[in-house]
Design a protein around this motif. Sequence first.
Motif, PDB file in Angstrom:
ATOM      1  N   SER A 131       0.931  -1.205  -0.027  1.00 12.18           N
ATOM      2  CA  SER A 131      -0.045  -0.020  -0.015  1.00 12.18           C
ATOM      3  C   SER A 131       0.663   1.239   0.049  1.00 12.18           C
ATOM      4  O   SER A 131       2.131   1.354   0.240  1.00 12.18           O
ATOM      5  CB  SER A 131      -0.955   0.005   1.170  1.00 12.18           C
ATOM      6  OG  SER A 131      -0.117  -0.081   2.436  1.00 12.18           O
ATOM      7  N   GLN A 148      -4.101   3.587   0.168  1.00 12.98           N
ATOM      8  CA  GLN A 148      -4.512   3.038  -0.922  1.00 12.98           C
ATOM      9  C   GLN A 148      -3.743   1.621  -1.043  1.00 12.98           C
ATOM     10  O   GLN A 148      -2.397   1.753  -1.177  1.00 12.98           O
ATOM     11  CB  GLN A 148      -4.416   3.717  -2.231  1.00 12.98           C
ATOM     12  CG  GLN A 148      -5.023   2.935  -3.374  1.00 12.98           C
ATOM     13  CD  GLN A 148      -6.405   2.788  -3.239  1.00 12.98           C
ATOM     14  OE1 GLN A 148      -7.119   3.733  -3.274  1.00 12.98           O
ATOM     15  NE2 GLN A 148      -7.100   1.554  -3.705  1.00 12.98           N
ATOM     16  N   CYS A 150      -3.020  -1.670  -3.235  1.00 12.35           N
ATOM     17  CA  CYS A 150      -2.987  -2.183  -4.590  1.00 12.35           C
ATOM     18  C   CYS A 150      -4.057  -3.048  -4.902  1.00 12.35           C
ATOM     19  O   CYS A 150      -4.198  -4.117  -4.063  1.00 12.35           O
ATOM     20  CB  CYS A 150      -1.439  -2.686  -5.056  1.00 12.35           C
ATOM     21  SG  CYS A 150      -0.910  -4.205  -4.518  1.00 12.35           S
ATOM     22  N   LYS A 151      -4.509  -3.038  -6.074  1.00  6.85           N
ATOM     23  CA  LYS A 151      -5.949  -4.026  -6.465  1.00  6.85           C
ATOM     24  C   LYS A 151      -5.521  -5.179  -6.504  1.00  6.85           C
ATOM     25  O   LYS A 151      -6.214  -6.104  -6.558  1.00  6.85           O
ATOM     26  CB  LYS A 151      -6.689  -3.330  -7.492  1.00  6.85           C
ATOM     27  CG  LYS A 151      -7.017  -1.721  -7.309  1.00  6.85           C
ATOM     28  CD  LYS A 151      -8.181  -1.718  -6.450  1.00  6.85           C
ATOM     29  CE  LYS A 151      -8.959  -0.547  -6.503  1.00  6.85           C
ATOM     30  NZ  LYS A 151      -9.880  -0.470  -5.295  1.00  6.85           N
ATOM     31  N   THR A 152      -4.232  -5.543  -7.222  1.00  4.23           N
ATOM     32  CA  THR A 152      -3.998  -6.921  -7.795  1.00  4.23           C
ATOM     33  C   THR A 152      -3.402  -7.904  -6.413  1.00  4.23           C
ATOM     34  O   THR A 152      -2.535  -7.320  -5.853  1.00  4.23           O
ATOM     35  CB  THR A 152      -2.864  -6.874  -8.766  1.00  4.23           C
ATOM     36  OG1 THR A 152      -3.026  -5.734  -9.718  1.00  4.23           O
ATOM     37  CG2 THR A 152      -2.650  -8.104  -9.537  1.00  4.23           C
ATOM     38  N   GLU A 177      -1.206   0.445 -12.014  1.00  2.87           N
ATOM     39  CA  GLU A 177      -2.606   0.891 -11.598  1.00  2.87           C
ATOM     40  C   GLU A 177      -2.556   2.460 -11.612  1.00  2.87           C
ATOM     41  O   GLU A 177      -1.789   3.047 -11.118  1.00  2.87           O
ATOM     42  CB  GLU A 177      -2.945   0.452 -10.230  1.00  2.87           C
ATOM     43  CG  GLU A 177      -2.995  -1.179 -10.153  1.00  2.87           C
ATOM     44  CD  GLU A 177      -3.049  -1.696  -8.792  1.00  2.87           C
ATOM     45  OE1 GLU A 177      -3.286  -0.998  -7.679  1.00  2.87           O
ATOM     46  OE2 GLU A 177      -2.805  -2.837  -8.543  1.00  2.87           O
ATOM     47  N   TYR A 179      -4.564   5.979 -10.649  1.00  3.42           N
ATOM     48  CA  TYR A 179      -5.410   6.429  -9.857  1.00  3.42           C
ATOM     49  C   TYR A 179      -5.465   7.841 -10.013  1.00  3.42           C
ATOM     50  O   TYR A 179      -4.721   8.749 -10.032  1.00  3.42           O
ATOM     51  CB  TYR A 179      -5.135   6.167  -8.366  1.00  3.42           C
ATOM     52  CG  TYR A 179      -5.253   4.542  -8.017  1.00  3.42           C
ATOM     53  CD1 TYR A 179      -6.460   3.902  -7.280  1.00  3.42           C
ATOM     54  CD2 TYR A 179      -3.920   3.955  -8.022  1.00  3.42           C
ATOM     55  CE1 TYR A 179      -6.355   2.694  -7.303  1.00  3.42           C
ATOM     56  CE2 TYR A 179      -4.037   2.457  -7.800  1.00  3.42           C
ATOM     57  CZ  TYR A 179      -5.216   1.891  -7.093  1.00  3.42           C
ATOM     58  OH  TYR A 179      -5.399   0.658  -6.866  1.00  3.42           O
ATOM     59  N   LEU A 190      -9.696   4.423  -9.085  1.00  3.16           N
ATOM     60  CA  LEU A 190      -9.012   3.761 -10.010  1.00  3.16           C
ATOM     61  C   LEU A 190      -9.619   4.058 -11.211  1.00  3.16           C
ATOM     62  O   LEU A 190     -10.679   3.850 -11.613  1.00  3.16           O
ATOM     63  CB  LEU A 190      -8.966   2.144  -9.708  1.00  3.16           C
ATOM     64  CG  LEU A 190      -8.225   1.403 -10.957  1.00  3.16           C
ATOM     65  CD1 LEU A 190      -6.913   1.463 -10.542  1.00  3.16           C
ATOM     66  CD2 LEU A 190      -8.475  -0.115 -11.003  1.00  3.16           C
ATOM     67  N   ASN A 193      -6.133  -0.015 -15.071  1.00  2.00           N
ATOM     68  CA  ASN A 193      -5.150  -0.718 -14.622  1.00  2.00           C
ATOM     69  C   ASN A 193      -4.639  -1.855 -16.030  1.00  2.00           C
ATOM     70  O   ASN A 193      -5.400  -2.035 -16.726  1.00  2.00           O
ATOM     71  CB  ASN A 193      -5.306  -1.501 -13.479  1.00  2.00           C
ATOM     72  CG  ASN A 193      -6.446  -2.519 -13.483  1.00  2.00           C
ATOM     73  OD1 ASN A 193      -7.347  -2.302 -14.493  1.00  2.00           O
ATOM     74  ND2 ASN A 193      -6.267  -3.383 -12.561  1.00  2.00           N
TER      75      ASN A 193
END
Length: 701
Positions: A131, A148, A150-152, A177, A179, A190, A193
């Motif tokens: 993060s 935040q 990370c999404k993955t 990604e 943002y 987001l 990505n």
Amino acid sequence: MAAAMGRDPPGPAEDEAPAAAAGGAAGREGGGGGEEGEGRARGGAEAGGCYLALCARPVHFEKANPVNCVFFDEANKQVFAVRSGGATGVVVKGLEDRNPISFRMEDKGEVKCIKFSLGNKILAVQRTLKSVDFLNFIPDSPQLEYTQECKTKNANILGFCWTSSTEIVFITDQGIEFYQVLPEKRSLKLLKNQSINVNWYMYCPESSVILLSTTVLGNVLQPFYFKSGTMAKLSKFEIELPAAPKSSKLSLSERDIAMATIYGQLYVLYLRHHSRTSNSTGAEVVLYHLPREGSCKKTHILKLNRTGKFALNVVDNLVVVHHQDTETSVIFDIKLKGEFDGSTTIHQFVLPPRSIQPYQIPVAGPASVTSQAPVPCKLYSSSWIVFQPDIIISASEGYLWSLQVKLEPVVNLLLDKGKLMDFLLQRKECKMVILSVCSQMLSEPERGSLSVIATVFDKLNNEYKKYLEAEQSYTMVVETGLSRSNPLLKRPVRTQAVIDQSDMYTHVLSVFTEKKEAPHKFTIAVLMEYIRSLNQFQIAVQHYLYELVIKTLVQHNLFYMLHQFLQYHVLSDSKPLACLLLSLESIYPPAHQLSLDMLKRLSTANDEIVEVLLSKHQVLAALRFIRGIGGHDSISARKFLDAAKQAEDEMLFYTIFRFFEQRNQRLRGNPSFTPGEHCEEHVTFFKQVFGEHALMKPTTF
């Protein structure tokens, strides 16, 4: 390229050492806050021929200790000194901003990366692999961190880059990604990505391009371009490695790659330690041109002709390659001609290798202590870290410099004047150096041949013409109203490479003719060569250049040559030139007729000619001219008497006064002036100077 100066070519069995990430820790030897010092570049003999220098006002930060970490942000060009994870203070300094930013933040673990958004409104801090934390620096905004992740899933964040004041990109080992940061809501949204395996990344803030190293070998590079909320994938390309790798492991290190804008185009620079051709020794820098659209192509190869540890900078559109072993640097200019092999241009360095100019670090402390001699800075130190385009950080000494090119020493190192001009015309601060080269080549002991002088004049006027044409096109578009349909239209920028006629006249040609060092034939040949060059580029020659030619011819009594120049229209017709010729009548009588012929060709109004002559105090010439065209009976006496009085020449005033007395006698039978002519003050002045008896008496028949 955030690389330490000591960069060896990777050996066959050598494991890759982790490189300092762009914008990551600039070595753990850095330090915290401190005041800017003013260093001194040592001049004198030892600095002879040094064409590179460190800036005089570096950013100074405290030397490192175990609780102090230093980071560099390549977008804002700022150094962060973080003490105890920020708990005991963070000091941020940049080359541009003279006021450091100081603040504290909670120590939540080791800081891996820290950067401000563009404009310093939002701070981003990476402490974990998962993060990034954010903190608003907006007035009246609560000082609360927000995070935040990370999404993955299972991805690790390698780093992040701010692409605007509110847009940020996370680069993970599994993709990127993009943002948008919403500071009021203290959250991120987001935007886009992309999944891709990433070994390492690099960011070029000038062009908003992030480069990702992909595949097992790492030599397939994937660029992404960011602009106002959009992310575009550019075409990927492969870096040719020196030889087929023996094992399938990472073979391209980010230490050997740099991204920079050169002459307005984005290039990826690859430092290849061994040439691909077996008969070539030494390392080389390969340039790949990365366009916004279309494929990336290998366009230039810069031959280093040596091996060892290298680092790259780009300064004033020049590629600078530092060589640690010899403690010297070389520069390359891709605009200069090289050897073209059908697809790429091979360049040798422009100038012989030279060290950066010796530099002295001031001793910090109270005034009583600072009287000590400044300490010489260790140039090309292994603790130097180089960032693009022109930043050098000495982590052990706590300094950040920008690298600069000095043009004066180049003049004595590049003896081919044509090549020297090609080089200088591309540099930002070139005008005064170019004018000084022009003056030198006209003077002993460095006087050039006419053919060399002609070459230099043509190169200058080529640039001058390009600017004039751009200016003309712009004016036409504006006047025809087309500019409204093209909001991107900008007025052409006048760079220092535009050396116009007034520059040449003021700084070079008028000084050259006044010195009278050179033989007069050479002087005239130089002036005519400059005029020839202007004509060749269809640039209208300013009258003051012709005046300079005429004055030089008159000084040397070369009237036959003057006559020929005018007869064959070598000197173009103009009113100022005609007036100058009229003024030469007393020393060269045919000049009067030559002048009248010129004025007739110009179809100039007679009144205008008289006005011009009177304004130049050529009162007798004006009178002769008006008599020559038969207009002397209707001219204003007062206008001529005013001009004669301003000339402060009593005999001239007497002559003019007497002429009008005679005219009055001839036309009216009385020499005195009528009240309507308003000449009373001139009559009074005449009586004061010459006495009443000198007034003409009426003649009766």
